[in-house]
Each structure stands twice: as structure tokens, then as C-alpha cells.
Design a protein around this motif. Structure first.
Motif, PDB file in Angstrom:
ATOM      1  N   ILE A   1      70.354  17.094  83.125  1.00 58.91           N
ATOM      2  CA  ILE A   1      71.411  16.660  84.039  1.00 58.91           C
ATOM      3  C   ILE A   1      72.779  16.898  83.407  1.00 58.91           C
ATOM      4  CG2 ILE A   1      72.451  14.653  85.162  1.00 58.91           C
ATOM      5  CD1 ILE A   1      69.584  13.554  85.488  1.00 58.91           C
ATOM      6  N   GLY A   2      72.911  16.549  82.140  1.00 55.83           N
ATOM      7  CA  GLY A   2      74.184  16.747  81.444  1.00 55.83           C
ATOM      8  C   GLY A   2      74.555  18.207  81.329  1.00 55.83           C
TER       9      GLY A   2
ATOM     10  N   MET B   1      78.533  13.830  80.822  1.00 52.60           N
ATOM     11  CA  MET B   1      77.328  13.000  80.899  1.00 52.60           C
ATOM     12  C   MET B   1      77.318  11.937  79.810  1.00 52.60           C
ATOM     13  SD  MET B   1      74.945  12.572  82.929  1.00 52.60           S
ATOM     14  CE  MET B   1      73.792  11.249  82.924  1.00 52.60           C
ATOM     15  N   ALA B   2      77.884  12.226  78.657  1.00 50.97           N
ATOM     16  CA  ALA B   2      77.950  11.224  77.601  1.00 50.97           C
ATOM     17  C   ALA B   2      78.856  10.064  78.008  1.00 50.97           C
ATOM     18  CB  ALA B   2      78.444  11.846  76.303  1.00 50.97           C
ATOM     19  N   VAL B   3      79.843  10.332  78.855  1.00 51.81           N
ATOM     20  CA  VAL B   3      80.737   9.293  79.346  1.00 51.81           C
ATOM     21  C   VAL B   3      80.091   8.533  80.500  1.00 51.81           C
ATOM     22  CG1 VAL B   3      82.970   8.892  80.458  1.00 51.81           C
ATOM     23  CG2 VAL B   3      82.792  10.529  78.591  1.00 51.81           C
TER      24      VAL B   3
ATOM     25  N   VAL C   1      64.919  14.777  77.759  1.00 47.80           N
ATOM     26  CA  VAL C   1      64.916  16.019  78.537  1.00 47.80           C
ATOM     27  C   VAL C   1      65.638  15.829  79.872  1.00 47.80           C
ATOM     28  CG1 VAL C   1      63.402  17.650  79.750  1.00 47.80           C
ATOM     29  CG2 VAL C   1      62.852  16.928  77.427  1.00 47.80           C
ATOM     30  N   LEU C   2      65.407  14.702  80.530  1.00 50.31           N
ATOM     31  CA  LEU C   2      66.039  14.430  81.813  1.00 50.31           C
ATOM     32  C   LEU C   2      67.561  14.419  81.688  1.00 50.31           C
ATOM     33  CD1 LEU C   2      65.676  13.420  84.824  1.00 50.31           C
ATOM     34  CD2 LEU C   2      65.917  11.143  83.858  1.00 50.31           C
ATOM     35  N   PHE C   3      68.076  13.667  80.745  1.00 50.15           N
ATOM     36  CA  PHE C   3      69.524  13.551  80.633  1.00 50.15           C
ATOM     37  C   PHE C   3      70.149  14.767  79.952  1.00 50.15           C
ATOM     38  CE2 PHE C   3      68.453   9.178  81.622  1.00 50.15           C
ATOM     39  CZ  PHE C   3      69.342   8.978  82.662  1.00 50.15           C
TER      40      PHE C   3
ATOM     41  N   MET D   1      78.100  22.456  83.035  1.00 49.80           N
ATOM     42  CA  MET D   1      78.320  23.815  83.533  1.00 49.80           C
ATOM     43  C   MET D   1      79.166  23.809  84.794  1.00 49.80           C
ATOM     44  SD  MET D   1      75.079  26.404  83.218  1.00 49.80           S
ATOM     45  CE  MET D   1      74.319  25.677  84.586  1.00 49.80           C
ATOM     46  N   LEU D   2      78.824  22.950  85.729  1.00 50.00           N
ATOM     47  CA  LEU D   2      79.501  22.951  87.024  1.00 50.00           C
ATOM     48  C   LEU D   2      80.910  22.381  86.964  1.00 50.00           C
ATOM     49  CD1 LEU D   2      76.520  21.868  89.280  1.00 50.00           C
ATOM     50  CD2 LEU D   2      77.491  24.151  89.041  1.00 50.00           C
ATOM     51  N   LEU D   3      81.103  21.318  86.208  1.00 48.54           N
ATOM     52  CA  LEU D   3      82.393  20.648  86.169  1.00 48.54           C
ATOM     53  C   LEU D   3      83.283  21.117  85.012  1.00 48.54           C
ATOM     54  CD1 LEU D   3      81.227  17.016  86.998  1.00 48.54           C
ATOM     55  CD2 LEU D   3      82.130  18.751  88.552  1.00 48.54           C
ATOM     56  N   ARG D   4      82.711  21.912  84.105  1.00 45.19           N
ATOM     57  CA  ARG D   4      83.445  22.460  82.957  1.00 45.19           C
ATOM     58  C   ARG D   4      84.059  21.364  82.084  1.00 45.19           C
ATOM     59  NH1 ARG D   4      83.474  27.502  82.040  1.00 45.19           N
ATOM     60  NH2 ARG D   4      85.511  27.527  81.089  1.00 45.19           N
TER      61      ARG D   4
END
Length: 106
Positions: free
Chosen positions: A21-22, A35-37, A16-18, A27-30
């Protein structure tokens, strides 16, 4: 030795945490897979007990120490970290699916 309920709760919490965050980073960075990277780098921060500057000042000793710590992880620790990776990957899949269906986030 970690008990089974603690491991199960930790897996869900890391997922749930990741995922959260991901999802927000995507959403913000498009960038759907950011996050997987970034997640393996986050795992190295979690596993390592050295300061990051030591990887520049004394790389041989620092990376050897990190390798030793990775090899000494318990199965429960690896499963918990894998739950976090699954959350990071699922956040990318969720954002891709939402964008494909026409939802534009920011």
C-alpha cells in the motif's frame, strides 16, 4: 492466547500489506513517506471500537476508551502492528532508493 505460527504469519502479512500500500501511494502521490505518516492513524482505526463521529461528539469518553484499549493490547498485537509500521517505512526507503537510481514512477 495466539500461537507462534499465527503471530509470525500475521507479522509477515502486515509487513507485505503495508509495504505494498505504501509503495503504491508513494508512486502515485510522489511523497516518499506518506504511508509512514498515515500508518498511526490506520492503527487507531484498527484498535478503536468506536465510530469516528464519537471522537467529535463525545471526545473525552472516546479518547479515554481508546487509551484503555491501547494499554490493554497484548505483546503479540503490538509486534504485529510494528511489522506493519516496518513495511510502511521500508516502502519509503525503497521508493527513495529507486528514485535515486533514476527510476521515475509516474
Amino acid at each position: 492466547m495466539i500461537s507462534l505460527p499465527v503471530v509470525l504469519i500475521s507479522i509477515v502479512l502486515f509487513f507485505v500489506l503495508f509495504f505494498g500500500i505504501g509503495f503504491l501511494l508513494n508512486m502515485l502521490l510522489r511523497m516518499s513517506w506518506i504511508m509512514a505518516v498515515v500508518y498511526p492513524i490506520v492503527c487507531l482505526f484498527i484498535i478503536s471500537n468506536k465510530k469516528m463521529i464519537s471522537y467529535v461528539q463525545a471526545p473525552g469518553e472516546s479518547f479515554q476508551s481508546l487509551f484503555q484499549r491501547i494499554m490493554s493490547l497484548a505483546v503479540a498485537d503490538v509486534v504485529i502492528l510494528a511489522g506493519g509500521l516496518a513495511g510502511a517505512i521500508m516502502s519509503g526507503i525503497a521508493i527513495k532508493a529507486l528514485r535515486k537510481r533514476g527510476y521515475q514512477m509516474f
